[in-house]
Design a protein around this motif. Structure first.
Motif, PDB file in Angstrom:
ATOM      1  N   GLY A 138       0.916  -1.209   0.365  1.00  0.00           N
ATOM      2  CA  GLY A 138      -0.632   0.009  -0.005  1.00  0.00           C
ATOM      3  C   GLY A 138       1.114   1.063  -0.754  1.00  0.00           C
ATOM      4  O   GLY A 138       2.232   1.622   0.348  1.00  0.00           O
ATOM      5  N   GLY A 139       0.219   2.094  -0.669  1.00  0.00           N
ATOM      6  CA  GLY A 139       1.551   3.822  -0.293  1.00  0.00           C
ATOM      7  C   GLY A 139       1.904   3.987  -1.808  1.00  0.00           C
ATOM      8  O   GLY A 139       0.979   2.701  -2.567  1.00  0.00           O
ATOM      9  N   ARG A 140       2.481   4.499  -1.972  1.00  0.00           N
ATOM     10  CA  ARG A 140       3.842   4.555  -2.831  1.00  0.00           C
ATOM     11  C   ARG A 140       5.333   4.815  -3.051  1.00  0.00           C
ATOM     12  O   ARG A 140       5.451   6.008  -1.604  1.00  0.00           O
ATOM     13  N   ILE A 141       6.059   4.418  -3.107  1.00  0.00           N
ATOM     14  CA  ILE A 141       7.570   4.443  -3.461  1.00  0.00           C
ATOM     15  C   ILE A 141       8.195   5.652  -4.588  1.00  0.00           C
ATOM     16  O   ILE A 141       8.035   4.791  -5.109  1.00  0.00           O
ATOM     17  N   LYS A 142       8.479   6.619  -4.244  1.00  0.00           N
ATOM     18  CA  LYS A 142       9.663   6.973  -5.036  1.00  0.00           C
ATOM     19  C   LYS A 142      10.999   6.387  -5.576  1.00  0.00           C
ATOM     20  O   LYS A 142      11.555   6.807  -4.382  1.00  0.00           O
ATOM     21  N   ILE A 143      11.410   5.677  -6.622  1.00  0.00           N
ATOM     22  CA  ILE A 143      12.533   5.901  -7.106  1.00  0.00           C
ATOM     23  C   ILE A 143      13.572   7.342  -7.632  1.00  0.00           C
ATOM     24  O   ILE A 143      13.106   6.990  -8.706  1.00  0.00           O
ATOM     25  N   TYR A 144      14.712   7.179  -6.712  1.00  0.00           N
ATOM     26  CA  TYR A 144      15.265   8.432  -7.283  1.00  0.00           C
ATOM     27  C   TYR A 144      17.166   8.151  -7.704  1.00  0.00           C
ATOM     28  O   TYR A 144      17.206   7.783  -6.528  1.00  0.00           O
ATOM     29  N   ARG A 145      17.848   8.609  -8.107  1.00  0.00           N
ATOM     30  CA  ARG A 145      19.468   9.031  -7.773  1.00  0.00           C
ATOM     31  C   ARG A 145      19.121  10.700  -6.835  1.00  0.00           C
ATOM     32  O   ARG A 145      18.623  11.468  -7.972  1.00  0.00           O
ATOM     33  N   GLU A 146      20.320  10.327  -6.482  1.00  0.00           N
ATOM     34  CA  GLU A 146      20.705  12.169  -6.271  1.00  0.00           C
ATOM     35  C   GLU A 146      22.347  11.983  -6.519  1.00  0.00           C
ATOM     36  O   GLU A 146      23.311  11.446  -5.891  1.00  0.00           O
ATOM     37  N   HIS A 147      22.411  13.575  -6.512  1.00  0.00           N
ATOM     38  CA  HIS A 147      23.511  14.114  -6.739  1.00  0.00           C
ATOM     39  C   HIS A 147      24.720  14.183  -5.683  1.00  0.00           C
ATOM     40  O   HIS A 147      24.034  14.390  -4.833  1.00  0.00           O
ATOM     41  N   GLU A 148      25.510  14.644  -5.752  1.00  0.00           N
ATOM     42  CA  GLU A 148      26.806  14.733  -4.610  1.00  0.00           C
ATOM     43  C   GLU A 148      26.384  16.121  -3.965  1.00  0.00           C
ATOM     44  O   GLU A 148      26.416  16.683  -3.309  1.00  0.00           O
TER      45      GLU A 148
END
Length: 205
Positions: free
Chosen positions: A48-58
């Motif tokens: 249930g719900g929602r997850i965001k998958i992302y890259r993070e720059h330095e």
């Protein structure tokens, strides 16, 4: 929560086997549940719900890769866990989220016993690959206005709503650009009657 209904495509015997070993965890909205350098011990299946998958720059910049919704699994958690590798992405809940954590040793063992689990894992990899191809295509071959349109349509499709409750700054971070660029393009789209702008909310027309 009867999580078996969420994954009803899996055979009953497989669901029973998963129930014996898996752990259900709940995360509040805005919590980071996976970050670069973290070892992964379990496959994550969203209930249930929602997850965001992302890259993070330095430098702190972000780049959105895709969303995970109920009935889907995190392919990255599976791959990294199987090969004892650390994560190279961030995963953050966008809503209060419930996740089924399946120990990777169990996930491996199930692949040898249940055809539907093999199919589910392969479909998970394929879906994420297709998501990333779309993102790459828009980065390589589209202008920012086209990327923004794709972003808004995808968000509306994922949430099932035509109202997008995000600030211009949040959108800019997801698309790795400046707030000023996003504000200018949104205003242009509003003038074209594609959307209506409100405070921290965008209504698609």
């Amino acid at each position: 929560m009867d999580w078996k209904k969420t994954f009803s495509q899996l055979e009953p015997a497989l669901l029973d086997a998963m129930e014996k070993e898996a752990v259900v965890k709940e995360f509040p909205a805005g919590e980071i549940i996976l970050k670069p350098g973290q070892y992964i011990r379990s496959a994550m299946l969203v209930l249930g719900g929602r997850i965001k998958i992302y890259r993070e720059h330095e430098d702190g910049g972000e780049f959105l890769m895709y969303y995970l919704q109920p009935g889907e699994a995190c392919a990255i958690s599976m791959i990294c866990a199987l090969h004892s590798q650390v994560s190279e992405v961030m995963a953050k809940t966008e809503q209060d989220t419930t996740v089924l954590m399946l120990p990777i040793s169990v996930a491996e063992e199930l692949m040898g016993r249940f055809k539907t689990w093999n199919q589910f894992v392969i479909q998970t990899y394929r879906k994420r690959f297709e998501d990333l191809l779309q993102v790459i295509d828009h980065i390589a071959f589209r202008n920012m206005d086209e990327r923004l349109e794709f972003y808004l349509k995808r968000h509306a499709r994922v949430t099932g709503k035509k109202t997008i409750e995000l600030s211009h700054q949040q959108i800019a971070e997801d698309l790795n650009t400046s707030r000023e660029v996003i504000s200018r393009l949104l205003k242009k789209m509003e003038q074209g009657r594609y959307l209506r702008l409100n405070r921290n909310m965008i209504e698609l027309l």
